[in-house]
Motif scaffolding. Structure first.
Motif, PDB file in Angstrom:
ATOM      1  N   ALA A 167       0.833  -1.206   0.000  1.00  0.00           N
ATOM      2  CA  ALA A 167       0.000   0.000   0.000  1.00  0.00           C
ATOM      3  C   ALA A 167       0.867   1.257   0.000  1.00  0.00           C
ATOM      4  N   ALA A 168       0.299   2.335  -0.542  1.00  0.00           N
ATOM      5  CA  ALA A 168       1.014   3.621  -0.562  1.00  0.00           C
ATOM      6  C   ALA A 168       1.041   4.263   0.818  1.00  0.00           C
ATOM      7  N   GLY A 169       0.198   3.801   1.721  1.00  0.00           N
ATOM      8  CA  GLY A 169       0.285   4.210   3.120  1.00  0.00           C
ATOM      9  C   GLY A 169      -0.260   5.587   3.447  1.00  0.00           C
ATOM     10  N   LEU A 170      -1.202   6.098   2.655  1.00  0.00           N
ATOM     11  CA  LEU A 170      -1.716   7.441   2.898  1.00  0.00           C
ATOM     12  C   LEU A 170      -2.584   7.484   4.153  1.00  0.00           C
ATOM     13  N   THR A 171      -2.446   8.572   4.897  1.00  0.00           N
ATOM     14  CA  THR A 171      -3.268   8.788   6.083  1.00  0.00           C
ATOM     15  C   THR A 171      -3.895  10.176   5.984  1.00  0.00           C
ATOM     16  N   ASP A 204      -2.446  15.374   8.032  1.00  0.00           N
ATOM     17  CA  ASP A 204      -2.398  14.230   7.114  1.00  0.00           C
ATOM     18  C   ASP A 204      -0.964  13.844   6.763  1.00  0.00           C
ATOM     19  N   GLY A 205      -0.831  12.705   6.096  1.00  0.00           N
ATOM     20  CA  GLY A 205       0.492  12.297   5.651  1.00  0.00           C
ATOM     21  C   GLY A 205       0.509  10.884   5.125  1.00  0.00           C
ATOM     22  N   HIS A 206       1.556  10.139   5.522  1.00  0.00           N
ATOM     23  CA  HIS A 206       1.677   8.745   5.069  1.00  0.00           C
ATOM     24  C   HIS A 206       2.550   7.982   6.052  1.00  0.00           C
ATOM     25  N   ILE A 207       2.377   6.673   6.062  1.00  0.00           N
ATOM     26  CA  ILE A 207       3.076   5.805   7.009  1.00  0.00           C
ATOM     27  C   ILE A 207       3.524   4.547   6.290  1.00  0.00           C
ATOM     28  N   ASP A 208       4.592   3.937   6.791  1.00  0.00           N
ATOM     29  CA  ASP A 208       5.073   2.687   6.186  1.00  0.00           C
ATOM     30  C   ASP A 208       4.174   1.534   6.652  1.00  0.00           C
ATOM     31  N   PRO A 209       3.436   0.906   5.738  1.00  0.00           N
ATOM     32  CA  PRO A 209       2.457  -0.122   6.142  1.00  0.00           C
ATOM     33  C   PRO A 209       3.078  -1.314   6.864  1.00  0.00           C
ATOM     34  N   TYR A 210       4.250  -1.752   6.397  1.00  0.00           N
ATOM     35  CA  TYR A 210       4.891  -2.913   7.027  1.00  0.00           C
ATOM     36  C   TYR A 210       5.278  -2.576   8.470  1.00  0.00           C
ATOM     37  N   SER A 211       5.931  -1.422   8.656  1.00  0.00           N
ATOM     38  CA  SER A 211       6.357  -1.028  10.002  1.00  0.00           C
ATOM     39  C   SER A 211       5.160  -0.821  10.928  1.00  0.00           C
ATOM     40  N   LEU A 212       4.089  -0.234  10.390  1.00  0.00           N
ATOM     41  CA  LEU A 212       2.874  -0.035  11.183  1.00  0.00           C
ATOM     42  C   LEU A 212       2.331  -1.364  11.680  1.00  0.00           C
ATOM     43  N   THR A 213       2.225  -2.335  10.784  1.00  0.00           N
ATOM     44  CA  THR A 213       1.660  -3.633  11.154  1.00  0.00           C
ATOM     45  C   THR A 213       2.535  -4.332  12.181  1.00  0.00           C
TER      46      THR A 213
END
Length: 838
Positions: free
Chosen positions: A55-59, A153-162
């Motif tokens: 995922a592009a990881g948008l928040t 708003d922003g974006h996050i690294d999906p792998y690190s988040l999980t």
């Protein structure tokens, strides 16, 4: 590298979560953190396999839906502190985001969205082109008229988040086991489940399907066909761009709504993701028919830049530095879609203790909030706030694979917007999707719940899957954030009902028959109102344990111990699931039959309604014989109907329940009988104006799981003194004792060419003090009308305030409700010799 734990762990669990993407892991984290013991997550390959990892990881805090903003807001606040809590780096960037308006209509849309921002705690601003350029200096400013700016708003690294959520889940006692594949699910008679895996069977109190694009396979194990389909989503990453590298602060994420793409900074380059039109986008429909290929986990699809070339060109025009950038990576992976873009979240009707959190087009921003929301619901037996738009039970038998595919194709291209009206890609308040559901048009070609035959063109009515189009003449629908070209035709329909008689198709209503030894006992427990006598009907509400309004139904006792329950269109399975759960929990001896698909409903309302229907039956329909809120079996033109003297219009009227196959014949007989009286059709826009003038509340607007019946002004329907200890009774007593903090009030507005429709901010002395719930133009008073929640101290008749519409505050005054008395009230006053107001 995450360490695998290939064991099924315990042979018993309170909750088994199936799927190790960010949503499933978030749920495990929240359940365990809340203190629930024996939480087990099973993942068939490894955590983040599926849609999460690519995922592009948008928040973003932004969402057109009010309560979905709460989900977004919670996620962002959680992600801000997750690294500190778990010790795991999450890679969270918060440079803000800007939605770009490059047309005047888009500016109107942003003003429309801002009217809903005032009573929500998250920051959102409508900003000038100069401010847009200051925040994102690389834009072609010739194309920018305004921006909608969310600073957090922003974006996050999906792998690190999980992985951080996984660390937190383990910290609080959850077990995350993988690779462990679920091979079968068996429902037991006591409501528990047997979860079969190659490593053994786990006995679970409940199961939660969070399996992403494997969710259909999990559903099939228990006979459910979840309406989901994988979409090919592509995004590209560029090499270093000198102009980006030279910047001192990270660029905000931008969303170009005309170009249909998002764009954000990725290191010293840019990441760009488009949403193609339905003609060009690609579905992985073979997975629906043949299943997901075994072993597919962290694989990708082959990219296709030709398919997104028009979006690349639009992005290069908006962000000229892209023209000289090299693409170094293209990601093409599966994202699972439901027909309306929104996920399916909550308990599922037809399978006790089976929950879902599936169909996420925006899994990263939803993961944190949905994990918390579901955790609260599971532990508290009711949702913490209303998210009816995510209810998995909004889809019924009509949701075929073909329908799902057609709707997913259509909605994918409007991802950045949310919805559309025909070919207009704007979030109009009246918007509807254009793809229609294949139906037996012989019924609906005459009976259209969307608009009348003398309408301004054609209107699609989206209700319970019924995207029905009534077309008359060559005029086309011209949607607008202001008054539309169907404003006058709706007025004619209003006048038709008030002065003559109108017919409306109400067949999408949910309809249940309840009978059995414990039927009266069950309904006395379910509803806050008393149980109606044989031959009578009343309005009844099902409340949650905390005293919120879960549903509103009409209840009729047709025969001793046999009842017909009717709920609004779209609420059929939502309400049926709640009833079935209460039956199972209380062990009531009843039979429940869902008659929705077998039974049609015609509404006939207006001064001549009795006169016309009397021509078709020998039964006495006079006021003395067939009173308001009575129900009776009779024949109209030889067709058997269950007639209830009730109408949401507030005028003299009946709802006529009949076999669906008799709809056309019944409709034709009524229309023929009413020629002399000038009978005609009317639709839901006119119905909304009529019910608002009468002060009738609507479920989902004035009342839902965010409101209690006392603040909503429903005291008449809540019998706190009845002997039965109905659900929510004790909570309501406590609410009443403590006193209400807010009340529903009835407003008239002094507007120009715009009317309220709900969820607008209400102002007083320069501050936002509440929100509207629904609104319309009153064709009787010739001014706008709305319901709104305001603080109790500002709820008195005569109080002045303001309602924000399209960026302007309009004067509003609380008036005594209703604006127009109902027909039964007018008749009662006339009998007393008084002159009622119309």
């Amino acid at each position: 590298k995450e360490t695998q734990s290939p064991s099924s762990g315990k042979d018993r669990a309170d909750t088994v979560i199936i799927g190790g993407g960010c949503v499933g892991v978030s749920l495990a984290y929240h359940l365990a953190k809340a203190g629930l013991k024996d939480v087990v997550l099973l993942e068939k390959s490894e955590l983040t396999a599926g849609s999460t990892w690519h995922a592009a990881g948008l928040t973003t805090y932004f969402h057109p839906g009010i309560n979905l903003k709460k989900i977004h807001s919670y996620s962002i606040k959680l992600y801000e502190k997750l690294e500190e809590e778990t010790g795991q780096v999450v890679g969270f960037h918060q440079p803000g985001s800007i939605r770009i308006a490059s047309t005047p209509t888009r500016v109107d849309e942003f003003k429309y969205q801002m009217t809903r921002a005032g009573w929500h705690p998250t920051e959102q601003y409508l900003i000038t082109p100069e401010k847009v350029q200051e925040l994102f200096p690389l834009l072609n400013m010739d194309m920018v008229l305004a921006g909608l700016y969310n600073p957090g708003d922003g974006h996050i690294d999906p792998y690190s988040l999980t992985m951080a959520l996984a660390a937190g889940a383990r910290k609080y006692g959850a077990q995350l086991n993988y690779p462990v594949q679920v091979t079968n699910l068996n429902a037991r008679s006591d409501g528990t489940w047997e979860v079969e895996t190659p490593l053994g069977i786990i006995r679970a109190k409940r199961i939660v399907n969070t399996a992403g694009f494997w969710a259909r396979e999990i559903g099939k194990m228990i006979g459910l066909q979840h309406p989901l389909i994988p979409v090919h989503h592509q995004y590209v990453v560029t090499s270093t761009i000198p102009e980006v590298k030279a910047l001192k602060t990270e660029l905000p994420v931008i969303r170009d709504l005309e170009g249909s793409y998002y764009l954000r900074q990725e290191r010293d380059g840019l990441l760009f993701g488009p949403y193609e039109s339905e003609e060009k986008m690609k579905l992985q429909d073979s997975w629906v028919t043949n299943g997901v290929p075994p072993g597919f986990g962290k694989e990708l699809f082959e990219s296709d830049l030709d398919r997104i070339m028009e979006h690349i060109e639009a992005a290069m025009e908006m962000v000229p530095v892209l023209k000289n950038a090299d693409i170094i990576n293209t990601i093409a992976g599966p994202i699972t879609y439901s027909p309306d873009i929104l996920p399916m979240v909550g308990p599922h009707q037809g399978a006790r203790n089976y929950w879902v959190a599936i169909g996420f087009g925006y899994g990263i921003i939803h993961a944190g909030g949905i994990g918390k929301y579901l955790s609260d619901w599971i532990l508290e037996r009711e949702p913490p706030f209303d998210l009816i738009e995510l209810d998995p039970n909004r889809y019924g038998k009509w949701t075929t694979t073909e329908y799902t595919a057609a709707k997913a194709r259509e909605s994918y291209g409007f991802n950045n917007i949310g919805k559309k009206v025909f070919l207009k890609i704007y979030l109009y308040p009246e918007n509807r999707f254009q793809q229609s559901l294949p139906l037996d048009i012989s019924v609906y070609i005459y009976i259209c719940p969307g608009f009348s035959q003398d309408g301004a063109g054609f209107v699609s009515s989206s209700s319970c899957g019924l995207d029905l189009v009534c077309q008359n003449g060559d005029n086309t629908l011209l949607p607008s954030f202001r008054r539309t070209n169907w404003f006058d035709p709706v007025g004619r329909e209003y006048k038709q009902v008030m002065e003559k008689v109108g017919v409306i198709d109400l067949s999408p209503f949910g309809k249940f028959k309840v009978k059995g030894t414990d039927s009266v006992k069950l309904l006395d427990h379910l509803f806050a109102n008393v149980v109606p006598k044989v031959g009578s009907t009343n309005i009844s509400h099902m409340l949650t344990p905390k005293g919120k309004v879960y549903a509103e139904l009409t209840v009729s006792q047709l025969y001793p111990g046999e009842f017909m329950l009717v709920t609004g269109s779209g609420s059929e399975l939502h309400d049926l699931r709640w009833i079935e759960e209460e039956v199972a929990r209380g062990g009531y001896k009843v039979e429940i039959e869902n008659m929705t698909d077998e039974m049609g409903v015609l509404g006939v309302a207006g001064p001549y309604a009795r006169q016309i229907l009397q021509k078709l039956t020998s039964e006495d329909l006079s006021d003395g014989s067939f009173k308001f809120l009575q129900s009776r079996h009779l024949k109209l033109s030889g067709i058997a109907v269950t007639a209830i003297r009730i109408s949401y219009t507030g005028e003299l009227g009946w709802e006529l329940y009949h076999r669906k196959e008799d709809s056309v014949a019944l409709y034709s007989a009524i229309m023929e009988a009413g020629q002399k009286e000038g009978i005609d059709n009317f639709g839901t826009y006119a119905l909304n104006a009529l019910r608002l003038e009468k002060g009738f509340r609507a479920w989902g607007a004035e009342m839902n799981c965010d409101t209690n019946p006392l603040e909503a002004g429903l005291e008449y329907f809540v019998k706190l003194n009845k002997p039965a200890d109905f659900t929510g009774k004790q909570a309501l007593k406590q609410i009443k004792e403590k006193g209400l903090k807010r009340r529903l009030v009835y407003l008239t507005l002094e507007t120009d060419n715009v009317d309220p429709e709900g969820n607008e901010s209400v102002w007083h002395n320069g501050k936002v003090i509440g929100n509207t719930t629904s609104g319309s133009f009153s064709y009787s008073a010739q001014q706008s009308l709305a319901f709104a929640y305001v603080p109790t101290e500002l709820s008195k008749v005569g109080q002045k305030m303001e309602v924000e519409l399209l960026g302007k505050n309009y004067p509003a005054t609380i008036i005594q409700e209703p604006l127009v008395l109902t027909e039964p009230t007018r008749m009662r006053l006339q009998r007393k010799g008084e002159s009622p107001k119309i």
